[in-house]
Structure formats: structure tokens, C-alpha cells
Design a protein around this motif. Sequence first.
Motif, short mmCIF file in Angstrom:
data_model
loop_
_atom_site.label_atom_id
_atom_site.label_comp_id
_atom_site.label_asym_id
_atom_site.label_seq_id
_atom_site.Cartn_x
_atom_site.Cartn_y
_atom_site.Cartn_z
N PHE A 1 0.87 -1.16 0.00
CA PHE A 1 0.00 0.00 0.00
C PHE A 1 0.91 1.21 0.00
CE2 PHE A 1 -2.14 3.47 2.12
CZ PHE A 1 -3.36 3.52 1.43
N LEU A 2 0.80 2.05 -1.02
CA LEU A 2 1.65 3.23 -1.17
C LEU A 2 0.96 4.20 -2.11
CD1 LEU A 2 4.47 4.49 -0.58
CD2 LEU A 2 5.28 3.34 -2.63
N GLY A 3 1.01 5.47 -1.80
CA GLY A 3 0.37 6.46 -2.66
C GLY A 3 -1.14 6.32 -2.69
N GLY A 4 -1.71 5.79 -1.60
CA GLY A 4 -3.16 5.65 -1.51
C GLY A 4 -3.74 4.45 -2.22
N GLN A 5 -2.88 3.58 -2.76
CA GLN A 5 -3.39 2.38 -3.43
C GLN A 5 -2.52 1.18 -3.13
OE1 GLN A 5 -3.19 2.62 -7.74
NE2 GLN A 5 -1.63 4.20 -7.60
N GLU A 6 -3.14 0.01 -3.24
CA GLU A 6 -2.44 -1.25 -3.01
C GLU A 6 -1.93 -1.77 -4.35
OE1 GLU A 6 -3.38 -4.01 0.56
OE2 GLU A 6 -4.60 -4.64 -1.13
N GLN A 7 -0.64 -2.10 -4.39
CA GLN A 7 -0.02 -2.56 -5.62
C GLN A 7 0.58 -3.94 -5.40
OE1 GLN A 7 2.44 0.60 -7.46
NE2 GLN A 7 1.86 1.79 -5.66
N PRO A 8 0.46 -4.85 -6.37
CA PRO A 8 1.08 -6.17 -6.22
C PRO A 8 2.60 -6.07 -6.34
CG PRO A 8 0.07 -5.96 -8.39
CD PRO A 8 -0.27 -4.71 -7.63
N VAL A 9 3.29 -6.85 -5.52
CA VAL A 9 4.75 -6.96 -5.59
C VAL A 9 5.11 -8.43 -5.46
CG1 VAL A 9 5.31 -4.62 -4.81
CG2 VAL A 9 4.95 -6.41 -3.12
N GLN A 10 6.25 -8.80 -6.02
CA GLN A 10 6.71 -10.19 -5.98
C GLN A 10 8.23 -10.21 -6.04
OE1 GLN A 10 5.37 -12.22 -9.49
NE2 GLN A 10 5.88 -10.50 -10.81
N THR A 11 8.81 -11.39 -5.95
CA THR A 11 10.25 -11.53 -6.03
C THR A 11 10.78 -10.72 -7.21
OG1 THR A 11 10.10 -13.76 -5.11
CG2 THR A 11 12.14 -13.19 -6.25
N GLY A 12 11.76 -9.85 -6.91
CA GLY A 12 12.35 -9.01 -7.93
C GLY A 12 11.79 -7.60 -7.98
N SER A 13 10.65 -7.36 -7.34
CA SER A 13 10.08 -6.01 -7.31
C SER A 13 10.93 -5.10 -6.43
CB SER A 13 8.65 -6.02 -6.75
OG SER A 13 7.77 -6.73 -7.60
N ILE A 14 10.95 -3.82 -6.77
CA ILE A 14 11.67 -2.81 -5.99
C ILE A 14 10.72 -1.65 -5.70
CG2 ILE A 14 13.97 -3.39 -6.83
CD1 ILE A 14 13.69 -1.14 -8.88
N ALA A 15 11.01 -0.92 -4.63
CA ALA A 15 10.18 0.23 -4.28
C ALA A 15 11.00 1.25 -3.52
CB ALA A 15 8.99 -0.20 -3.43
N TYR A 16 10.71 2.51 -3.78
CA TYR A 16 11.24 3.62 -2.98
C TYR A 16 10.05 4.26 -2.28
CZ TYR A 16 12.90 8.18 -1.63
OH TYR A 16 13.20 9.30 -0.91
N ILE A 17 10.14 4.36 -0.96
CA ILE A 17 9.07 4.94 -0.17
C ILE A 17 9.60 6.23 0.45
CG2 ILE A 17 7.49 4.61 1.77
CD1 ILE A 17 7.74 1.55 1.19
N PRO A 18 9.09 7.38 -0.01
CA PRO A 18 9.56 8.65 0.54
C PRO A 18 9.18 8.81 2.01
CG PRO A 18 8.29 8.98 -1.49
CD PRO A 18 8.10 7.56 -1.07
#
Length: 115
Positions: free
Chosen positions: A71-88
Motif C-alpha cells: 500500500f503506497l500512494g493511496g493504493q495497493e499494488q502487487p509486488v513479488q520476487t524481484g520487485s523494488i520500491a522507494y518509499i519517501p
Amino acid sequence: MFVSHITSIPGVRLEGTGIVNAMKQSLIGPAQGWDGWSMRLFTLAEGGQTPRHSHPWPHINYIVGGQGTLFLGGQEQPVQTGSIAYIPGGEEHQFRNISGQDFAFICIVPAEADK
């Protein structure tokens, strides 16, 4: 210099409001010579989640196993092995395990955030 293996680093079961089936391992930080930063591994067992929360520091995430949602930016997004994210810093976020296997991700934060 620091060299180790994930099986040699103890995990801490996390408890608190909104936390379910979560474990943290502090992998590398100031104690190992990485001044100012910490790299942790979070593992969410089946049905696990972090609380929906925000804090002033940013963090970088890399999914190393399983499937979940972020959950980021007001929405839930799928993530899996290999996904990356930057959370301010200041951004509300939450990780949830949506699979029948462990969901694990690396989280890099400023050292003062790893308490």
C-alpha cells in the motif's frame, strides 16, 4: 569488512498494533561498519502484514521472496520476487503477504530508523 550468512543472523518477532506474523533481521548497519545506514530483512509468514504507517525517513525495498502487496500512494499494488520500491519519508505504507508462502523483503533505512 563484514561477511556473514542470513542463517547466522537472529530474527526478532515483531509485535504491536497492526503487525501480524512478522519477523525482522538486522543484516548490516553501523555495528558492521556501514555508518549511517541499516539493511534489514523482513519476513511475513502466511497472512502476515506490517502496520499501515508513516515515518519521517525514506526507505528502499527489494522483494527477495514470495508475493504480496504494498500500500503506497493511496493504493495497493502487487509486488513479488524481484520487485523494488522507494518509499519517501512521510508516505503512508504497508506490506501484506497474499500467498501461502513466506513473503520477504530487504529494507534499507537511515541507521537511526532501525531500533
